[in-house]
Design a protein around this motif. Structure first.
Motif, PDB file in Angstrom:
ATOM      1  N   THR A  45       0.770  -1.140  -0.054  1.00 58.99           N
ATOM      2  CA  THR A  45      -0.284  -0.016  -0.045  1.00 58.99           C
ATOM      3  C   THR A  45       0.934   1.435   0.056  1.00 58.99           C
ATOM      4  O   THR A  45       1.940   1.228   0.391  1.00 58.99           O
ATOM      5  CB  THR A  45      -0.995   0.240   1.199  1.00 58.99           C
ATOM      6  OG1 THR A  45      -1.719   1.262   1.110  1.00 58.99           O
ATOM      7  CG2 THR A  45      -0.200  -0.098   2.389  1.00 58.99           C
ATOM      8  N   SER A  51      -6.696   9.383  -1.851  1.00 60.73           N
ATOM      9  CA  SER A  51      -7.065   8.269  -1.064  1.00 60.73           C
ATOM     10  C   SER A  51      -6.260   7.228  -1.451  1.00 60.73           C
ATOM     11  O   SER A  51      -5.614   6.869  -2.507  1.00 60.73           O
ATOM     12  CB  SER A  51      -8.418   7.817  -1.652  1.00 60.73           C
ATOM     13  OG  SER A  51      -8.845   6.403  -0.676  1.00 60.73           O
ATOM     14  N   ARG A  63      -4.083   3.825  -2.227  1.00 60.38           N
ATOM     15  CA  ARG A  63      -4.389   2.510  -2.978  1.00 60.38           C
ATOM     16  C   ARG A  63      -3.620   1.226  -2.685  1.00 60.38           C
ATOM     17  O   ARG A  63      -2.533   1.757  -1.964  1.00 60.38           O
ATOM     18  CB  ARG A  63      -3.980   2.931  -4.550  1.00 60.38           C
ATOM     19  CG  ARG A  63      -4.891   4.284  -5.336  1.00 60.38           C
ATOM     20  CD  ARG A  63      -4.067   4.377  -6.523  1.00 60.38           C
ATOM     21  NE  ARG A  63      -2.877   5.134  -6.305  1.00 60.38           N
ATOM     22  CZ  ARG A  63      -2.232   5.497  -7.258  1.00 60.38           C
ATOM     23  NH1 ARG A  63      -2.766   5.757  -8.781  1.00 60.38           N
ATOM     24  NH2 ARG A  63      -0.835   5.996  -7.224  1.00 60.38           N
ATOM     25  N   GLU A  86      -7.121  -6.365  -5.926  1.00 57.11           N
ATOM     26  CA  GLU A  86      -7.174  -5.178  -5.137  1.00 57.11           C
ATOM     27  C   GLU A  86      -7.194  -5.509  -3.606  1.00 57.11           C
ATOM     28  O   GLU A  86      -7.720  -6.437  -3.247  1.00 57.11           O
ATOM     29  CB  GLU A  86      -8.515  -4.463  -5.529  1.00 57.11           C
ATOM     30  CG  GLU A  86      -8.487  -3.968  -7.195  1.00 57.11           C
ATOM     31  CD  GLU A  86      -7.632  -2.827  -7.156  1.00 57.11           C
ATOM     32  OE1 GLU A  86      -7.386  -2.031  -6.400  1.00 57.11           O
ATOM     33  OE2 GLU A  86      -6.879  -3.037  -8.441  1.00 57.11           O
ATOM     34  N   LYS A 109      -8.924  -4.760   0.130  1.00 59.23           N
ATOM     35  CA  LYS A 109     -10.058  -4.197   0.299  1.00 59.23           C
ATOM     36  C   LYS A 109      -9.932  -2.869   0.975  1.00 59.23           C
ATOM     37  O   LYS A 109      -8.962  -2.425   1.524  1.00 59.23           O
ATOM     38  CB  LYS A 109     -10.321  -5.146   1.605  1.00 59.23           C
ATOM     39  CG  LYS A 109     -10.513  -6.832   1.108  1.00 59.23           C
ATOM     40  CD  LYS A 109     -11.175  -7.644   2.140  1.00 59.23           C
ATOM     41  CE  LYS A 109     -11.722  -8.898   1.641  1.00 59.23           C
ATOM     42  NZ  LYS A 109     -12.244  -9.828   2.764  1.00 59.23           N
ATOM     43  N   ASP A 110     -11.251  -2.110   1.012  1.00 56.59           N
ATOM     44  CA  ASP A 110     -11.335  -0.965   1.092  1.00 56.59           C
ATOM     45  C   ASP A 110     -10.813  -0.713   2.609  1.00 56.59           C
ATOM     46  O   ASP A 110     -10.364   0.320   3.033  1.00 56.59           O
ATOM     47  CB  ASP A 110     -12.622  -0.379   0.754  1.00 56.59           C
ATOM     48  CG  ASP A 110     -12.955  -0.432  -0.832  1.00 56.59           C
ATOM     49  OD1 ASP A 110     -11.970  -0.205  -1.424  1.00 56.59           O
ATOM     50  OD2 ASP A 110     -14.046  -0.217  -1.012  1.00 56.59           O
ATOM     51  N   LYS A 163      -6.899  -0.848   3.317  1.00 54.98           N
ATOM     52  CA  LYS A 163      -6.056   0.379   2.885  1.00 54.98           C
ATOM     53  C   LYS A 163      -6.632   1.592   3.415  1.00 54.98           C
ATOM     54  O   LYS A 163      -5.724   2.425   3.598  1.00 54.98           O
ATOM     55  CB  LYS A 163      -6.163   0.360   1.202  1.00 54.98           C
ATOM     56  CG  LYS A 163      -7.529   0.695   0.634  1.00 54.98           C
ATOM     57  CD  LYS A 163      -7.422   0.630  -0.838  1.00 54.98           C
ATOM     58  CE  LYS A 163      -8.804   1.103  -1.518  1.00 54.98           C
ATOM     59  NZ  LYS A 163      -8.928   0.844  -2.929  1.00 54.98           N
ATOM     60  N   GLU A 164      -7.818   1.872   3.761  1.00 53.23           N
ATOM     61  CA  GLU A 164      -8.237   3.031   4.262  1.00 53.23           C
ATOM     62  C   GLU A 164      -7.674   3.245   5.736  1.00 53.23           C
ATOM     63  O   GLU A 164      -7.254   4.286   6.239  1.00 53.23           O
ATOM     64  CB  GLU A 164      -9.854   3.260   4.202  1.00 53.23           C
ATOM     65  CG  GLU A 164     -10.356   3.301   3.005  1.00 53.23           C
ATOM     66  CD  GLU A 164     -10.072   4.909   2.218  1.00 53.23           C
ATOM     67  OE1 GLU A 164      -9.652   5.972   2.891  1.00 53.23           O
ATOM     68  OE2 GLU A 164     -10.182   4.757   0.966  1.00 53.23           O
ATOM     69  N   ASP A 207     -13.251  -6.614   7.690  1.00 52.49           N
ATOM     70  CA  ASP A 207     -12.377  -5.656   6.861  1.00 52.49           C
ATOM     71  C   ASP A 207     -12.363  -4.273   7.588  1.00 52.49           C
ATOM     72  O   ASP A 207     -12.715  -3.061   7.090  1.00 52.49           O
ATOM     73  CB  ASP A 207     -13.015  -5.430   5.458  1.00 52.49           C
ATOM     74  CG  ASP A 207     -12.365  -4.434   4.377  1.00 52.49           C
ATOM     75  OD1 ASP A 207     -10.899  -4.446   4.761  1.00 52.49           O
ATOM     76  OD2 ASP A 207     -12.862  -3.944   3.881  1.00 52.49           O
TER      77      ASP A 207
END
Length: 373
Positions: free
Chosen positions: A233, A243, A245, A258, A260-261, A264-265, A297
């Motif tokens: 990341t 934001s 990635r 990808e 998961k949101d 990474k957030e 998540d």
């Protein structure tokens, strides 16, 4: 004929001398089996230093069977290896920290150009093999990336140069997955100045090969390895205009997906893996520590004692093993966190800080790795 006899005599003398050296006892008065046990119990880094004592000791310690015996007897212990650089001069040093005695040992100088940018290197390790890997880097005089593969081996206390990477890389991610070294991407000055190529190093064959590319290039890199997957990341960076990635590399299937949101957030700092759990020490505020919960998540805060922010100044380098997290800060102070998991799946931590010698005051950590030596 006389010349022939003279030469033959010299050969015999050399042969006899070599046999006498081989027959010399390791420690006079002790059977070699007992002497070898004594050598096996010498702690790092003294074991490699005693090679200079005698030819018989050198032969014993460099014999592959010696290292196999050390591993089979579980005599290797964890040490913290810290790569640091002087804030003003960029002078580099590697230090090993004895987690039991609190003593520091300086490693031999790393074989690389003098004019380099220390943060440009990527560092990783194979802990149980006692090997450090320092990859790529950037020359500060030409601002060009390098392809170097430099390996430090604890059993010999020596650096060696291995096969170079396929592509020059600096400011990238590296990790150890199933005994292979993965080098991911690279980035430059611009946010979009990045590459997506990935390559894999096989230590047994000393070879690099291309593997599946990342789907996107990243602006900066943090990474963690859990099982056979490497999570990469760019994380949040001030002033938080983009934001973050991220991607996940599956080494067994040689594929990317990808990230998961939620993962990474919430990846807001330096990461460390204990067992199969991913932790992050946030690089803002009081540096709270969080643990990722895959089923939801989401990230949850770690309870217990607060991270000792007063004694630890950014930047941080972090590593972990056997339920403990080791954080190295500016000045090379070391915070040791013992992590406990509760019955309800929650986590708590206890912290202690080991102050570094004053000689390290102006040094910043670039990487730290726990290795067995």
């Amino acid at each position: 004929m006389a010349v022939s006899k003279s030469w033959s005599s010299k050969q015999q003398d050399n042969y006899d001398q070599e046999n006498r050296k081989k027959s010399e006892p390791l420690i006079p008065g002790l059977p070699d089996e007992i002497a070898e046990l004594c050598l096996l119990h010498l702690p790092y880094p003294y074991q490699s230093l005693v090679r200079a004592v005698s030819s018989s000791w050198n032969r014993a310690i460099t014999d592959p069977a010696f290292l196999i015996s050390k591993r089979s007897l579980s005599l290797s212990l964890p040490y913290l290896f810290v790569f640091a650089f002087h804030k003003s001069t960029a002078r580099m040093l590697w230090q090993a920290f004895d987690l039991r005695s609190g003593r520091w040992f300086r490693l031999p100088s790393m074989p690389c150009p003098k004019a380099v940018c220390p943060p440009g290197f990527a560092c990783t390790s194979i802990p149980r093999q006692g090997q450090l890997y320092v990859l790529g880097g950037m020359r500060s005089d030409t601002e060009t990336s390098m392809q170097t593969t430099i390996i430090y081996t604890t059993s010999t206390n020596q650096w060696s140069i291995a096969s170079p990477m396929m592509a020059p890389r600096s400011f990238f991610a590296a990790g150890s997955v199933n005994g292979k070294i993965i080098a991911v991407g690279a980035s430059g000055a611009g946010y979009n100045d990045s590459i997506t190529s990935v390559e894999c190093y096989d230590p047994e064959n000393d070879t690099w090969e291309s593997v599946a590319k990342m789907r996107i290039g990243l602006g900066r890199y943090d990474s963690a390895v859990i099982g056979s997957k490497m999570y990469v990341t760019e994380g949040w960076t001030w002033p938080f205009l983009f934001s973050p990635r991220g991607g996940v590399y599956d080494q067994e299937n040689d594929t990317w997906q990808e990230m998961k949101d939620g993962m990474k957030e919430g990846w807001t700092g330096v990461s460390v893996v204990l067992g199969d759990r991913l932790f992050v020490i946030s690089e803002h505020g009081d540096c709270p520590m969080k643990v990722y919960v895959p089923d939801h998540d989401a990230w949850q805060y770690v309870g217990g004692e607060r991270f000792p922010r007063e004694a630890m100044q950014r930047p941080f380098a972090v590593s972990g093993v056997d339920g403990k997290i080791y954080v190295v800060s500016s000045g090379l102070n070391v915070a040791i966190g013992r992590v406990f998991e509760g019955q309800n799946g929650d986590f708590s931590a206890q912290w202690e800080v080991v102050a570094a010698p004053n000689a390290f005051h102006d040094f910043s950590p670039s990487s730290c790795q726990v290795l067995y030596a």
